[in-house]
Design a protein around this motif. Structure first.
Motif, mmCIF file in Angstrom:
data_model
loop_
_atom_site.group_PDB
_atom_site.id
_atom_site.type_symbol
_atom_site.label_atom_id
_atom_site.label_comp_id
_atom_site.label_asym_id
_atom_site.label_seq_id
_atom_site.Cartn_x
_atom_site.Cartn_y
_atom_site.Cartn_z
ATOM 1 N N ALA A 6 61.417 -25.546 -53.145
ATOM 2 C CA ALA A 6 61.452 -24.086 -53.261
ATOM 3 C C ALA A 6 60.896 -23.595 -54.584
ATOM 4 N N LEU A 7 59.919 -24.311 -55.145
ATOM 5 C CA LEU A 7 59.266 -23.826 -56.362
ATOM 6 C C LEU A 7 58.372 -22.636 -56.034
ATOM 7 N N SER A 8 58.293 -21.702 -56.961
ATOM 8 C CA SER A 8 57.259 -20.686 -56.858
ATOM 9 C C SER A 8 55.916 -21.330 -57.164
ATOM 10 N N ALA A 9 54.843 -20.662 -56.761
ATOM 11 C CA ALA A 9 53.512 -21.179 -57.085
ATOM 12 C C ALA A 9 53.322 -21.269 -58.593
ATOM 13 N N GLN A 10 53.862 -20.276 -59.329
ATOM 14 C CA GLN A 10 53.741 -20.302 -60.785
ATOM 15 C C GLN A 10 54.419 -21.542 -61.366
ATOM 16 N N GLU A 11 55.609 -21.861 -60.853
ATOM 17 C CA GLU A 11 56.316 -23.038 -61.353
ATOM 18 C C GLU A 11 55.537 -24.318 -61.047
ATOM 19 N N GLU A 12 54.972 -24.399 -59.839
ATOM 20 C CA GLU A 12 54.212 -25.594 -59.468
ATOM 21 C C GLU A 12 53.004 -25.777 -60.384
ATOM 22 N N VAL A 13 52.250 -24.702 -60.608
ATOM 23 C CA VAL A 13 51.068 -24.799 -61.469
ATOM 24 C C VAL A 13 51.475 -25.146 -62.898
ATOM 25 N N ASP A 14 52.554 -24.549 -63.361
ATOM 26 C CA ASP A 14 52.984 -24.803 -64.736
ATOM 27 C C ASP A 14 53.313 -26.272 -64.959
ATOM 28 N N ARG A 15 53.861 -26.944 -63.948
ATOM 29 C CA ARG A 15 54.168 -28.362 -64.096
ATOM 30 C C ARG A 15 52.905 -29.187 -64.332
ATOM 31 N N PHE A 16 51.789 -28.760 -63.759
ATOM 32 C CA PHE A 16 50.539 -29.487 -63.992
ATOM 33 C C PHE A 16 50.085 -29.357 -65.438
ATOM 34 N N TRP A 17 50.127 -28.150 -65.981
ATOM 35 C CA TRP A 17 49.724 -27.966 -67.380
ATOM 36 C C TRP A 17 50.724 -28.631 -68.328
ATOM 37 N N TRP A 18 51.991 -28.548 -68.001
ATOM 38 C CA TRP A 18 53.016 -29.207 -68.804
ATOM 39 C C TRP A 18 52.779 -30.708 -68.824
ATOM 40 N N GLY A 19 52.598 -31.316 -67.649
ATOM 41 C CA GLY A 19 52.352 -32.751 -67.592
ATOM 42 C C GLY A 19 51.096 -33.152 -68.350
ATOM 43 N N THR A 20 50.032 -32.366 -68.191
ATOM 44 C CA THR A 20 48.785 -32.675 -68.900
ATOM 45 C C THR A 20 48.988 -32.660 -70.405
ATOM 46 N N SER A 21 49.795 -31.724 -70.892
ATOM 47 C CA SER A 21 50.037 -31.656 -72.336
ATOM 48 C C SER A 21 50.753 -32.892 -72.858
ATOM 49 N N LEU A 22 51.391 -33.634 -71.959
ATOM 50 C CA LEU A 22 52.071 -34.873 -72.327
ATOM 51 C C LEU A 22 51.254 -36.111 -71.957
ATOM 52 N N GLY A 23 50.010 -35.886 -71.515
ATOM 53 C CA GLY A 23 49.161 -37.017 -71.155
ATOM 54 C C GLY A 23 49.527 -37.648 -69.831
ATOM 55 N N VAL A 24 50.041 -36.838 -68.910
ATOM 56 C CA VAL A 24 50.546 -37.335 -67.635
ATOM 57 C C VAL A 24 49.724 -36.750 -66.495
ATOM 58 N N PHE A 25 49.473 -37.545 -65.467
ATOM 59 C CA PHE A 25 48.904 -37.039 -64.227
ATOM 60 C C PHE A 25 50.048 -36.584 -63.313
ATOM 61 N N VAL A 26 49.820 -35.476 -62.602
ATOM 62 C CA VAL A 26 50.893 -34.817 -61.842
ATOM 63 C C VAL A 26 50.515 -34.748 -60.370
ATOM 64 N N GLY A 27 51.505 -34.986 -59.500
ATOM 65 C CA GLY A 27 51.294 -34.922 -58.064
ATOM 66 C C GLY A 27 51.716 -33.583 -57.486
ATOM 67 N N HIS A 28 50.965 -33.116 -56.483
ATOM 68 C CA HIS A 28 51.223 -31.822 -55.843
ATOM 69 C C HIS A 28 51.668 -32.025 -54.394
ATOM 70 N N SER A 29 52.511 -31.118 -53.926
ATOM 71 C CA SER A 29 52.790 -31.035 -52.503
ATOM 72 C C SER A 29 53.289 -29.633 -52.184
ATOM 73 N N GLU A 30 53.544 -29.394 -50.893
ATOM 74 C CA GLU A 30 53.809 -28.020 -50.451
ATOM 75 C C GLU A 30 54.780 -28.025 -49.278
ATOM 76 N N THR A 31 55.753 -27.125 -49.327
ATOM 77 C CA THR A 31 56.752 -27.012 -48.262
ATOM 78 C C THR A 31 56.942 -25.547 -47.886
ATOM 79 N N ILE A 32 55.875 -24.922 -47.466
ATOM 80 C CA ILE A 32 55.905 -23.500 -47.121
ATOM 81 C C ILE A 32 56.109 -23.360 -45.613
ATOM 82 N N LEU A 33 57.116 -22.585 -45.238
ATOM 83 C CA LEU A 33 57.441 -22.378 -43.824
ATOM 84 C C LEU A 33 56.484 -21.372 -43.189
ATOM 85 N N ARG A 34 56.094 -21.649 -41.954
ATOM 86 C CA ARG A 34 55.356 -20.681 -41.151
ATOM 87 C C ARG A 34 56.359 -19.852 -40.358
ATOM 88 N N PRO A 35 56.165 -18.558 -40.290
ATOM 89 C CA PRO A 35 57.112 -17.714 -39.555
ATOM 90 C C PRO A 35 57.069 -17.979 -38.051
#
Length: 349
Positions: free
Chosen positions: A188-217
């Motif tokens: 249940a992350l917001s898109a902003q939170e998900e993107v921020d984790r990528f920049w945060w991880g990069t600042s620590l020299g880390v590669f970050v994995g993405h995924s998505e759990t958005i419900l269709r109505p």
């Protein structure tokens, strides 16, 4: 709906060849798209449906790994030749209770003698020595073991600098929760939170994995095509911004492509008390990515250079940069940080 229980009905010494042939075709498709397939060999979510998690019995004390080793030998014989294959020995390894003999939850890192034996079997069967990891639950495997190529981390992001020092190996934030709107907090992350984790991880020299759990109505739970489990089409707001982030590093027009693996991650105090002021990813001569951790006015020291400096303030949500230049000979760049996140790239022109 409930899956029918077929545990106990499989012959663990005979393989469904058509399944593996189809799987090889999928790996080949990924390879042509230059996508790494990080294959999870075991997981704790079987729940008695198939019995593949505990092919040596359900009693940890008497668990027999012979069937597991046979399975490992077969899959490596078929799949290790694919250059885009990595091995993830298990997802949330310490939740596979049948393999928990010798596991000790009294500290964050636990012994794992059964998993050690399975890793030994994997190493012996893989002639190419593919990248190898194991994904943590609430306990960490001993990543200093020689067969571990990198730390696959779920949670514990704040401990990344300490874990890098402890294990001396690259880190991947394999699971940082997902952009989505399901009831579970991990999806249940917001898109902003998900993107921020990528920049945060990069600042620590880390590669970050993405995924998505958005419900269709309008769809029942069992018919929801959640990308996290089923792939398909990404519909969230984070993928385009992660793509933009990659473009900043790989072909931003004002500097040469940056090889992340060549940069050094540090946490800097710059003589200030109260803990680190910023995460910095740099080559210490011509390129600095600075992610500030604290509000304040902070001078960032720069080496003496006969070239100008470009300063790019990054707005990763709007996918824009606000650029300025500093003259040659500048020895520090001062930033007034009034809100977080706040991050900049400082690069020689």
């Amino acid at each position: 709906s409930t899956c029918p229980a077929t545990s106990g009905s499989f012959d663990f010494r005979r393989f469904n060849v058509s399944f593996w042939q189809n799987f090889e075709q999928l790996l080949g498709s990924l390879q042509r798209m230059h996508i790494i397939a990080d294959l999870i060999l075991f997981h704790p979510y079987d729940q008695g449906h198939w019995g593949f998690d505990c092919m040596g019995g359900t009693d940890a004390a008497s668990y027999d790994i012979d069937n597991d080793k046979f399975y490992i030998q077969y899959l490596t014989a078929r799949l290790s030749a694919f250059s885009n294959v990595w091995w993830a020995m298990a997802n949330e390894w310490n939740f596979v209770t049948c393999k928990s003999r010798g596991v000790d939850g009294s500290s964050l890192q636990s012994p794992a003698p059964v998993w050690d034996l399975l890793f030994e079997a994997l190493v012996a069967a893989d002639p190419y020595h593919r990248q190898t990891s194991i994904h943590n639950g609430n306990l960490l495997y001993n990543h200093s073991r020689p067969w571990i190529s990198h730390v696959s981390l779920q949670g514990l992001e704040d401990r990344t600098p300490q874990l890098r020092i402890r294990y001396g190996k690259p880190l991947i934030w394999d699971e940082v929760c997902y952009e989505g709107d399901i009831p579970n907090a991990w999806g249940a992350l917001s898109a902003q939170e998900e993107v921020d984790r990528f920049w945060w991880g990069t600042s620590l020299g880390v590669f970050v994995g993405h995924s998505e759990t958005i419900l269709r109505p309008g769809l029942e739970d069992d018919k929801q095509p959640l990308w996290w489990a089923k792939g398909g089409l990404l519909i969230g707001a984070s993928p385009m911004r992660i793509t933009w982030m990659r473009s900043v590093w790989s072909h931003w027009p004002v500097w040469a492509p940056v090889d992340l693996a060549s940069l050094t991650p540090t946490q800097e105090t710059w003589g200030q008390g109260g803990g680190p002021v910023a995460n910095v990813l740099s080559d210490a001569h011509a390129f600095y990515f600075v992610r500030f951790l604290r509000i304040g006015t902070w001078p960032v020291p720069l080496p003496v250079s006969d070239r100008r400096w470009l300063v790019c303030h990054i707005d990763y949500w709007d996918m824009t940069t606000n650029n300025a230049t500093l003259p040659a000979g500048t020895t520090n760049a001062t930033f007034v940080v009034s809100t977080l996140p706040f991050q900049v790239i400082i690069a020689n022109l």
